[in-house]
Design an enzyme around this catalytic site. Structure first.
Site, PDB file in Angstrom:
ATOM      1  N   LYS A 150       0.887  -1.174   0.000  1.00 24.86           N
ATOM      2  CA  LYS A 150       0.000   0.000   0.000  1.00 24.86           C
ATOM      3  C   LYS A 150       0.920   1.218   0.000  1.00 24.86           C
ATOM      4  O   LYS A 150       1.409   1.638   1.043  1.00 24.86           O
ATOM      5  CB  LYS A 150      -0.858  -0.029   1.276  1.00 24.86           C
ATOM      6  CG  LYS A 150      -2.196   0.667   1.170  1.00 24.86           C
ATOM      7  CD  LYS A 150      -2.140   2.126   0.804  1.00 24.86           C
ATOM      8  CE  LYS A 150      -1.876   3.037   1.972  1.00 24.86           C
ATOM      9  NZ  LYS A 150      -1.800   4.462   1.594  1.00 24.86           N
TER      10      LYS A 150
ATOM     11  N   GLU B 262       9.221   1.381  10.835  1.00 23.25           N
ATOM     12  CA  GLU B 262      10.275   2.390  10.620  1.00 23.25           C
ATOM     13  C   GLU B 262       9.542   3.715  10.696  1.00 23.25           C
ATOM     14  O   GLU B 262       8.817   4.071   9.770  1.00 23.25           O
ATOM     15  CB  GLU B 262      10.918   2.240   9.234  1.00 23.25           C
ATOM     16  CG  GLU B 262      11.471   0.870   8.922  1.00 23.25           C
ATOM     17  CD  GLU B 262      12.693   0.520   9.718  1.00 23.25           C
ATOM     18  OE1 GLU B 262      13.367   1.441  10.213  1.00 23.25           O
ATOM     19  OE2 GLU B 262      12.969  -0.671   9.874  1.00 23.25           O
TER      20      GLU B 262
ATOM     21  N   CYS C 242      13.459  11.228   7.004  1.00 18.29           N
ATOM     22  CA  CYS C 242      13.219  10.760   8.372  1.00 18.29           C
ATOM     23  C   CYS C 242      14.431  11.001   9.270  1.00 18.29           C
ATOM     24  O   CYS C 242      14.289  11.262  10.458  1.00 18.29           O
ATOM     25  CB  CYS C 242      12.864   9.280   8.361  1.00 18.29           C
ATOM     26  SG  CYS C 242      14.083   8.265   7.523  1.00 18.29           S
TER      27      CYS C 242
ATOM     28  N   GLU D 177       8.593  16.319  15.182  1.00 11.41           N
ATOM     29  CA  GLU D 177       9.138  16.134  13.834  1.00 11.41           C
ATOM     30  C   GLU D 177       8.424  17.097  12.886  1.00 11.41           C
ATOM     31  O   GLU D 177       7.195  17.083  12.807  1.00 11.41           O
ATOM     32  CB  GLU D 177       8.923  14.692  13.363  1.00 11.41           C
ATOM     33  CG  GLU D 177       9.512  14.466  11.986  1.00 11.41           C
ATOM     34  CD  GLU D 177       9.305  13.056  11.463  1.00 11.41           C
ATOM     35  OE1 GLU D 177       8.202  12.521  11.625  1.00 11.41           O
ATOM     36  OE2 GLU D 177      10.254  12.506  10.876  1.00 11.41           O
TER      37      GLU D 177
HETATM   38  P1  NAD Z   1       2.097   8.588   7.446  1.00 12.04           P
HETATM   39  O1  NAD Z   1       2.278   7.818   8.703  1.00 12.04           O
HETATM   40  O2  NAD Z   1       1.104   9.671   7.417  1.00 12.04           O
HETATM   41  O3  NAD Z   1       1.676   7.585   6.266  1.00 12.04           O
HETATM   42  C1  NAD Z   1       2.452   6.453   5.958  1.00 12.04           C
HETATM   43  C2  NAD Z   1       1.577   5.439   5.237  1.00 12.04           C
HETATM   44  O4  NAD Z   1       0.570   4.986   6.132  1.00 12.04           O
HETATM   45  C3  NAD Z   1       0.854   5.989   4.021  1.00 12.04           C
HETATM   46  O5  NAD Z   1       0.838   5.009   3.009  1.00 12.04           O
HETATM   47  C4  NAD Z   1      -0.548   6.253   4.548  1.00 12.04           C
HETATM   48  O6  NAD Z   1      -1.538   6.219   3.570  1.00 12.04           O
HETATM   49  C5  NAD Z   1      -0.708   5.105   5.521  1.00 12.04           C
HETATM   50  N1  NAD Z   1      -1.689   5.323   6.592  1.00 12.04           N
HETATM   51  C6  NAD Z   1      -2.121   6.499   7.117  1.00 12.04           C
HETATM   52  N2  NAD Z   1      -3.000   6.266   8.125  1.00 12.04           N
HETATM   53  C7  NAD Z   1      -3.116   4.921   8.238  1.00 12.04           C
HETATM   54  C8  NAD Z   1      -3.867   4.060   9.103  1.00 12.04           C
HETATM   55  N3  NAD Z   1      -4.672   4.530  10.053  1.00 12.04           N
HETATM   56  N4  NAD Z   1      -3.731   2.728   8.930  1.00 12.04           N
HETATM   57  C9  NAD Z   1      -2.907   2.225   7.991  1.00 12.04           C
HETATM   58  N5  NAD Z   1      -2.182   2.979   7.148  1.00 12.04           N
HETATM   59  C10 NAD Z   1      -2.282   4.318   7.266  1.00 12.04           C
HETATM   60  O7  NAD Z   1       3.551   9.087   7.031  1.00 12.04           O
HETATM   61  P2  NAD Z   1       3.966   9.926   5.754  1.00 12.04           P
HETATM   62  O8  NAD Z   1       3.488  11.321   5.920  1.00 12.04           O
HETATM   63  O9  NAD Z   1       3.577   9.192   4.515  1.00 12.04           O
HETATM   64  O10 NAD Z   1       5.550   9.870   5.839  1.00 12.04           O
HETATM   65  C11 NAD Z   1       6.302  10.702   6.652  1.00 12.04           C
HETATM   66  C12 NAD Z   1       6.739   9.962   7.892  1.00 12.04           C
HETATM   67  O11 NAD Z   1       7.468   8.794   7.528  1.00 12.04           O
HETATM   68  C13 NAD Z   1       7.673  10.788   8.756  1.00 12.04           C
HETATM   69  O12 NAD Z   1       7.295  10.648  10.097  1.00 12.04           O
HETATM   70  C14 NAD Z   1       9.031  10.145   8.506  1.00 12.04           C
HETATM   71  O13 NAD Z   1       9.960  10.323   9.538  1.00 12.04           O
HETATM   72  C15 NAD Z   1       8.657   8.720   8.325  1.00 12.04           C
HETATM   73  N6  NAD Z   1       9.700   7.966   7.621  1.00 12.04           N
HETATM   74  C16 NAD Z   1      10.451   7.081   8.340  1.00 12.04           C
HETATM   75  C17 NAD Z   1      11.487   6.378   7.729  1.00 12.04           C
HETATM   76  C18 NAD Z   1      12.318   5.379   8.500  1.00 12.04           C
HETATM   77  O14 NAD Z   1      13.032   4.593   7.884  1.00 12.04           O
HETATM   78  N7  NAD Z   1      12.272   5.376   9.815  1.00 12.04           N
HETATM   79  C19 NAD Z   1      11.741   6.565   6.367  1.00 12.04           C
HETATM   80  C20 NAD Z   1      10.947   7.477   5.665  1.00 12.04           C
HETATM   81  C21 NAD Z   1       9.924   8.167   6.299  1.00 12.04           C
END
Ligand code: NAD
Length: 496
Positions: free
Chosen positions: A190, A266, A301, A400
């Site tokens: 997804k 992650e 991130c 963040e």
């Molecule tokens: P997000 O958590 O908003 O969304 C991530 C994914 O989860 C998306 O595909 C989204 O559609 C899905 N999602 C949202 N709500 C959900 C739910 N209730 N149930 C299941 N899936 C759901 O994050 P984002 O805005 O897409 O990405 C940014 C974040 O990702 C930042 O916090 C960043 O630090 C983190 N990130 C972490 C790493 C790592 O390796 N630790 C790498 C890249 C990004």
């Protein structure tokens, strides 16, 4: 590397896929006509109306993925044969290198140079490396008494659901799907609703390479729709997620409410960068600190959004930092000269604006940038923003931001620097600048962080693990440690 004009010309010919990919075929969302818009953040044009999947589509995909897993056509294929198919897939990604690079740049706004120099080579390398590993993964024989034989083997898990973010669209996808598929699992991906296009394109290339139907499925979904259904599904045995800590916490709950599926997370970060007075070259450290926050518009991130500089070098450091930050002029990400593209969307633009306003209201000193201006239809561009005189009481130092906003603070002693660096709910990455090797090791040991960089930031390759501690998550992407996430240890005890 292509010129600006050549990338623009390629854009005209780009054939974007917008339907879900289930069981080896593109298909609209089950609820007919349900789509969401995919917007190019550089000019706000609509790139595609993408299928918005929900529970019904998840049920179909899980059934297909489970059926093919149980058939053994992939899960029981000789690892060497799986390896050859995945290598062929990597060849196809190489053949479609420019097209995929362009797709991610248009979809999320990151600079085309980064796509060409970082995301694409890293993604392809990750796929090749994971494929290469899989026929080198031996089992064990336990040292039991001689009347018994106990075999310890690594088995695939079943249906693995993978949920990814938008900031490195293809790379974040590949860090997870490559080891999961290499290990013999069926995968349902997804991708983020903000950047789903490259994932859809590579799915059909997987089929072309010989990945059997149903083994790799892509279900785009808006917000929680498809993701939540996957996380709650009893047919999914493992969930691997990259995204915010907020959603990561929800996924743990969904797993507990359903079948206690394994959950690998992650999540977010608020990484510290500590610059000691004994660093070899203050200017190089300042340039490094700028790279650590302004790369990919700060939408990283591991972005070092908290900077701690020794009191004695503060003024000189700030001078070089401002010089380095001014090199990051936001521009069209399709221009190979651009180092900084637009933010991913309006919501992200408003979020960053809010944090800059809160920093000003809290009394931090604005050294560069400030509240970005928005012009309707012209993209979501924000300049590098630097605050000094920040402290840990301020919201923008604790939360963040995920944008080009830096909080600079000072410290006197090594102990104080460590205490400040660890004063965060996150623990993803950290950078230290020092010429003292003993200090580098000492501080690195004490930092509550999954990764530490010394005299650099963000470096790594497929051979090293990537991941964090505390609210930054668990488990690791890349390296042999990623394979551990996607295999189960089984023991078979035989009475002789
Ligand atoms: P997000 O958590 O908003 O969304 C991530 C994914 O989860 C998306 O595909 C989204 O559609 C899905 N999602 C949202 N709500 C959900 C739910 N209730 N149930 C299941 N899936 C759901 O994050 P984002 O805005 O897409 O990405 C940014 C974040 O990702 C930042 O916090 C960043 O630090 C983190 N990130 C972490 C790493 C790592 O390796 N630790 C790498 C890249 C990004």
């Amino acid at each position: 590397m292509k010129t600006y004009q050549e990338w623009q010309a390629l854009r005209e010919t780009l054939n974007v896929r917008s339907e879900a990919y289930i069981n080896g075929q593109f298909t609209p969302a089950k609820k007919k006509g349900t789509t969401f818009e995919c917007i190019n953040p550089a000019d706000e044009t609509v790139l595609a109306n993408v299928a918005s999947c929900d529970e019904a589509d998840v049920d179909i995909a899980v059934a297909a993925a489970k059926k093919v897993f149980r058939s053994g056509v992939w899960s029981e294929m000789a690892p060497g044969q799986r390896k050859r198919i995945l290598q062929k897939w990597a060849d196809l990604l190489e053949q479609h290198f420019d097209e995929l690079a362009l797709t991610d740049t248009l979809d999320m706004g990151k600079s085309i140079s980064e796509m060409v120099n970082i995301d694409m080579p890293d993604s392809i390398d990750c796929l090749r490396w994971s494929a290469e590993c899989i026929d080198k993964l031996y089992g064990e024989i336990a040292p039991t008494n001689s009347q018994n034989l106990a075999l310890i083997s690594h088995e695939p898990l079943g249906v693995v659901a993978i949920i990814t973010p938008w900031n490195y669209p293809l790379m974040m996808v590949m860090w997870k799907i490559a080891p999961a598929l290499a290990a013999g699992n069926s995968v349902i991906l997804k991708p983020s609703e903000k950047s789903p296009l490259s994932a859809l394109r590579i799915a059909e290339l997987a089929t072309q390479a010989g990945v059997p139907d149903g083994v790799f499925n892509v279900l785009p979904g808006f917000g929680h729709t498809a993701g939540k259904a996957l996380a709650l599904h009893h047919g999914v045995s493992t969930l691997a997620f990259t995204g915010s800590s907020r959603v990561a916490g929800m996924l743990m709950q969904y797993a507990g409410q359903s079948n206690m599926k394994r959950v690998w997370l992650e999540a977010g970060g608020k990484s510290p960068c500590i610059v000691f007075a004994d660093c070899k070259d203050i200017q190089a450290a300042a340039q490094g600190a700028a790279v650590a926050i302004f790369t990919n518009q700060g939408e990283v991130c591991i972005a070092c959004s908290r900077l701690y500089v020794h009191q004695s070098i503060k003024d000189e450091f700030l001078k070089h930092l401002l010089e380095a930050a001014r090199q990051y002029v936001p521009g069209d990400p399709l221009d190979p000269a651009t180092k900084m593209g637009p933010l991913v969307d309006k919501a992200q633009f408003e979020r960053i604006t809010g944090f800059i306003e809160s920093a000003i209201a809290d009394g931090a000193t604005l050294e560069l940038g400030g509240v970005p201006k928005y012009e309707d239809g012209k993209g979501f561009y924000a300049h590098p923003t630097i605050f000094s005189d920040a402290n840990h009481e301020m919201e923008f130092v604790q939360e963040e931001i995920f944008g080009p906003v830096l909080a600079m603070m000072t410290f006197d002693t090594e102990e104080e620097a460590i205490t400040l660096a660890n004063d965060s709910k996150y623990g993803l990455g950290a950078a230290i600048w020092t010429a003292d090797l003993s200090r580098a090791h000492r501080v690195s040991r004490k930092l509550e962080s999954g990764m530490v960089w010394v005299n650099t930031w963000g470096d790594g390759d497929t051979t090293v693990p990537f991941g964090g501690v505390k609210a930054s998550g668990n488990g690791r992407d890349k390296s042999w440690h990623a394979l551990e996430k996607y295999t189960e240890v089984k023991n078979t005890w035989i009475r002789l």
